[in-house]
Design an enzyme around this catalytic site. Sequence first.
Site, PDB file in Angstrom:
ATOM      1  N   ARG A   1       0.831  -1.215   0.000  1.00 53.42           N
ATOM      2  CA  ARG A   1       0.000   0.000   0.000  1.00 53.42           C
ATOM      3  C   ARG A   1       0.866   1.266   0.000  1.00 53.42           C
ATOM      4  O   ARG A   1       0.536   2.262  -0.632  1.00 53.42           O
ATOM      5  CB  ARG A   1      -0.938   0.016   1.218  1.00 53.42           C
ATOM      6  CG  ARG A   1      -2.172  -0.867   1.054  1.00 53.42           C
ATOM      7  CD  ARG A   1      -3.220  -0.596   2.129  1.00 53.42           C
ATOM      8  NE  ARG A   1      -2.786  -1.054   3.447  1.00 53.42           N
ATOM      9  CZ  ARG A   1      -2.974  -2.298   3.910  1.00 53.42           C
ATOM     10  NH1 ARG A   1      -3.611  -3.191   3.180  1.00 53.42           N
ATOM     11  NH2 ARG A   1      -2.535  -2.633   5.112  1.00 53.42           N
TER      12      ARG A   1
ATOM     13  N   GLU B   1       8.124 -18.463   3.108  1.00 50.42           N
ATOM     14  CA  GLU B   1       7.209 -19.138   4.031  1.00 50.42           C
ATOM     15  C   GLU B   1       7.561 -20.624   4.138  1.00 50.42           C
ATOM     16  O   GLU B   1       7.799 -21.285   3.122  1.00 50.42           O
ATOM     17  CB  GLU B   1       5.762 -18.961   3.526  1.00 50.42           C
ATOM     18  CG  GLU B   1       4.741 -19.882   4.133  1.00 50.42           C
ATOM     19  CD  GLU B   1       4.634 -19.793   5.664  1.00 50.42           C
ATOM     20  OE1 GLU B   1       4.918 -18.732   6.234  1.00 50.42           O
ATOM     21  OE2 GLU B   1       4.293 -20.833   6.285  1.00 50.42           O
ATOM     22  N   ALA B   2       7.564 -21.124   5.364  1.00 52.42           N
ATOM     23  CA  ALA B   2       7.991 -22.510   5.603  1.00 52.42           C
ATOM     24  C   ALA B   2       6.961 -23.536   5.145  1.00 52.42           C
ATOM     25  O   ALA B   2       7.317 -24.665   4.800  1.00 52.42           O
ATOM     26  CB  ALA B   2       8.288 -22.709   7.094  1.00 52.42           C
TER      27      ALA B   2
ATOM     28  N   CYS C   1      -5.644 -19.360  15.021  1.00 55.83           N
ATOM     29  CA  CYS C   1      -6.660 -19.339  16.065  1.00 55.83           C
ATOM     30  C   CYS C   1      -7.924 -20.084  15.655  1.00 55.83           C
ATOM     31  O   CYS C   1      -8.738 -20.453  16.501  1.00 55.83           O
ATOM     32  CB  CYS C   1      -7.039 -17.897  16.408  1.00 55.83           C
ATOM     33  SG  CYS C   1      -5.629 -16.882  16.841  1.00 55.83           S
TER      34      CYS C   1
ATOM     35  N   ASP D   1       4.746 -13.040  16.572  1.00 58.53           N
ATOM     36  CA  ASP D   1       5.044 -13.869  17.740  1.00 58.53           C
ATOM     37  C   ASP D   1       6.529 -13.950  18.080  1.00 58.53           C
ATOM     38  O   ASP D   1       6.880 -14.530  19.107  1.00 58.53           O
ATOM     39  CB  ASP D   1       4.514 -15.299  17.516  1.00 58.53           C
ATOM     40  CG  ASP D   1       2.993 -15.366  17.553  1.00 58.53           C
ATOM     41  OD1 ASP D   1       2.347 -14.337  17.809  1.00 58.53           O
ATOM     42  OD2 ASP D   1       2.461 -16.465  17.319  1.00 58.53           O
TER      43      ASP D   1
ATOM     44  N   ASN E   1      -1.059  -9.124  13.792  1.00 60.74           N
ATOM     45  CA  ASN E   1      -1.592  -8.357  12.668  1.00 60.74           C
ATOM     46  C   ASN E   1      -1.184  -6.890  12.730  1.00 60.74           C
ATOM     47  O   ASN E   1      -0.760  -6.303  11.737  1.00 60.74           O
ATOM     48  CB  ASN E   1      -3.128  -8.457  12.653  1.00 60.74           C
ATOM     49  CG  ASN E   1      -3.620  -9.748  12.016  1.00 60.74           C
ATOM     50  OD1 ASN E   1      -3.840  -9.800  10.818  1.00 60.74           O
ATOM     51  ND2 ASN E   1      -3.757 -10.797  12.805  1.00 60.74           N
TER      52      ASN E   1
END
Lengths: 435, 435
Positions: free
Chosen positions: A23, A34-35, A44, A268, A290
Amino acid sequence: MHSRLVVVGGGAAGMSAASAARRVDPELEIVVLEATGYVAYGLCGIPYYLAGLVGTAEELLAYPAAYFGGRRRIDVRHHVQVTDLDPDGHTVGYRQGGRAHRLGYSRLVVTAGGTPNRPALDGVRSDRVFTIRTLEDAIALRSLLDAGRVGHALVVGAGYIGLEMAEAFAVRGCAVTVVERLDRVLPGFDEPIASTVEAHVREHVDLRLGADLREVLDLAPDVVVLATGVRPEASIAAAQGARTGPAGALLVDARMRTSLADVWAAGDCIAPHHRVLGGPAFVPLGPTANKTGRVAGTVAAGGEAEFGGIVGTAVVKVFDLEVARTGLSVVDAEAAGLPAHATDIVHRTRAKYYPGSAELHVRLVHGEGGRLLGAQMVGREGAAKRIDVVAAALHAGMTVADLLGLDLSYAPPFAPVYDPLLIAAQAADRALEAV
Amino acid sequence: MHSRLVVVGGGAAGMSAASAARRVDPELEIVVLEATGYVAYGLCGIPYYLAGLVGTAEELLAYPAAYFGGRRRIDVRHHVQVTDLDPDGHTVGYRQGGRAHRLGYSRLVVTAGGTPNRPALDGVRSDRVFTIRTLEDAIALRSLLDAGRVGHALVVGAGYIGLEMAEAFAVRGCAVTVVERLDRVLPGFDEPIASTVEAHVREHVDLRLGADLREVLDLAPDVVVLATGVRPEASIAAAQGARTGPAGALLVDARMRTSLADVWAAGDCIAPHHRVLGGPAFVPLGPTANKTGRVAGTVAAGGEAEFGGIVGTAVVKVFDLEVARTGLSVVDAEAAGLPAHATDIVHRTRAKYYPGSAELHVRLVHGEGGRLLGAQMVGREGAAKRIDVVAAALHAGMTVADLLGLDLSYAPPFAPVYDPLLIAAQAADRALEAV
């Protein structure tokens, strides 16, 4: 000059960072490493997918897989293991399909997430052990459930995810054993709240507290789910000297900069600022992932953003209970060396004459001068969003007296004329006067 | 020396005052002069009593009638009409059972409530006209409903109580007409929220907006309920020169003192301090009556208390909708001469994959420098207590950017990862940046 932003990890934080960067800068090259085979997955939601409330794992994705590569022009590389970082040379090393690669970057965002703790599980087939940290794991476990091959499930750990998983297995008709090393459930909560949850959980599953994992393995469960918490996956940046804090999580400023030049971090793997503690804290939860991802991506791409910090708000559904917290528990406050007192009340969630009212236990934690430090709630309704009022009060640095003065909503179907929060504030105020 | 506290009016404010005074001073003589046969009645519960959700009118009482005379030693005199006040002589005059009395007081608390507005109803039998301001009225109307004598009910006014009454009659199987002089429902709300409510109400009853009452009386309804608002019943104090403000309500300080010596006031007859407006406002609602009554009684009896003011929080159930507000609407702000802008968003109340999610419309009202002025919400769930987060934010004087930074609770059954309030704050923040 050509600019490339590399994002390590395509979970909620990583894809928030990549999207925010796009953006800010429509020209920037953006690569996500990405793994797993998915990105923008909502971890979640996994217990609800396993319970059968959600039809397919794809429904847990924030966006369809093709969305990022298409409209957002984000180069997502899957099944990638990032091996190392060279901050001086501005490169990351990774392995993909058995081969080693090096990729240059102008700016790097580390959103490598958390690594599940893995207690020793002697004698359990590895394909029957799950950690609920990847969709692949969830899909494999759901297949076993759908095939009727899970008569007895063992859940290790009685925190948020452990209890959500216990409910999911119970919904699927499995016999469930939950084993917890500590002598209590929900370690982030104080004992009076946790004991209510404990009693409720025992109505539904076999709960073993203060128990030794090795003994319950003798029950020969069909599957084992590990829900014993996560460690921040900070290693590639920490190995290069990035500053770390609580639990070894990366330390960042309000703009998500690490101590390494041109390296941001989010999600995290960081310890963001905790407004009540007044310092960094490791509280790995989805909203923070997020939000911090968005800040990191915005700033890394040249935009302006700051993260206002956390106050430690969380909520969990445990069978028929809503269990919520914000700020510090008494246990948290004592660990931080802050004097703290607690006031507990139980009050109804609706006018006394209105059908369907439930009892809500509210615990307020307060410190010197009546300063509000936190709250916990448990009940069949009314906890999940009521906790947010205290979260706002904590952001504003309110006292118990301030909380007492809040003009909260009333109508018989939704609250008693004195909301349970005000009843709790009245009780805390009286306790403070009596001191 | 003997001290007597006299309380004019035994509703929520009056009995809160009398009870608080008793807690402060166990010796004080306390007399309550009440116009009806009940005290401590919850007027807000009347629609649910009429709908049949509450079995008897007595269940609406905060305490059984005998409680005050017994344990609390409060001398409650029923069916009393207070006629005048002599502040110099420290006496009140009243009529009871056709006789005139004068009663001396040391301190007086005026909690005379509100007087319903009564539009002209030519040709309607007076025993078929109800105002929903006394339990006697409610009991008489319930009798008609229970006897099946209400085929068609006319509700005059489409504010909170009018819409609650429309629902109550509909639940009882009556044909219902709601007539409103204005061209909209819920005048305290801005148009985008009110129009959603209007469409929903039309699914259930015959709603006539911008309509002339005389024309609908031709429908010959079996009963007429007047729900056209209340005026503050300030006359006995105002006649002696007590200062009044908005709508003619009594002006009080934070300790509920009127401008007359030894006279306090509380409840629906006062205009308390509105924190967002920065001045007095007439917003007659139950929680304020309870809280200001408690302050008035505490202080009048010699104790210490202050009322922190209101921010205009209210919620109402309208059939299947929760409708909530706090602070100022754009209409309110314009009336007060405050520049205001609104941002509207619609977002889901749970994670997108979690069953049962509903759409929640959130309107944020903001002013200069992004100062938060108010919020309104409407949806099938999630409005009633979420509004309290904004109420807390208004107490703290937060901006849109502050709201955006709140650490609100998340779990898939209870909220999406960005709560609708945060989605609204993001949209408002973008709108402010674009200015």
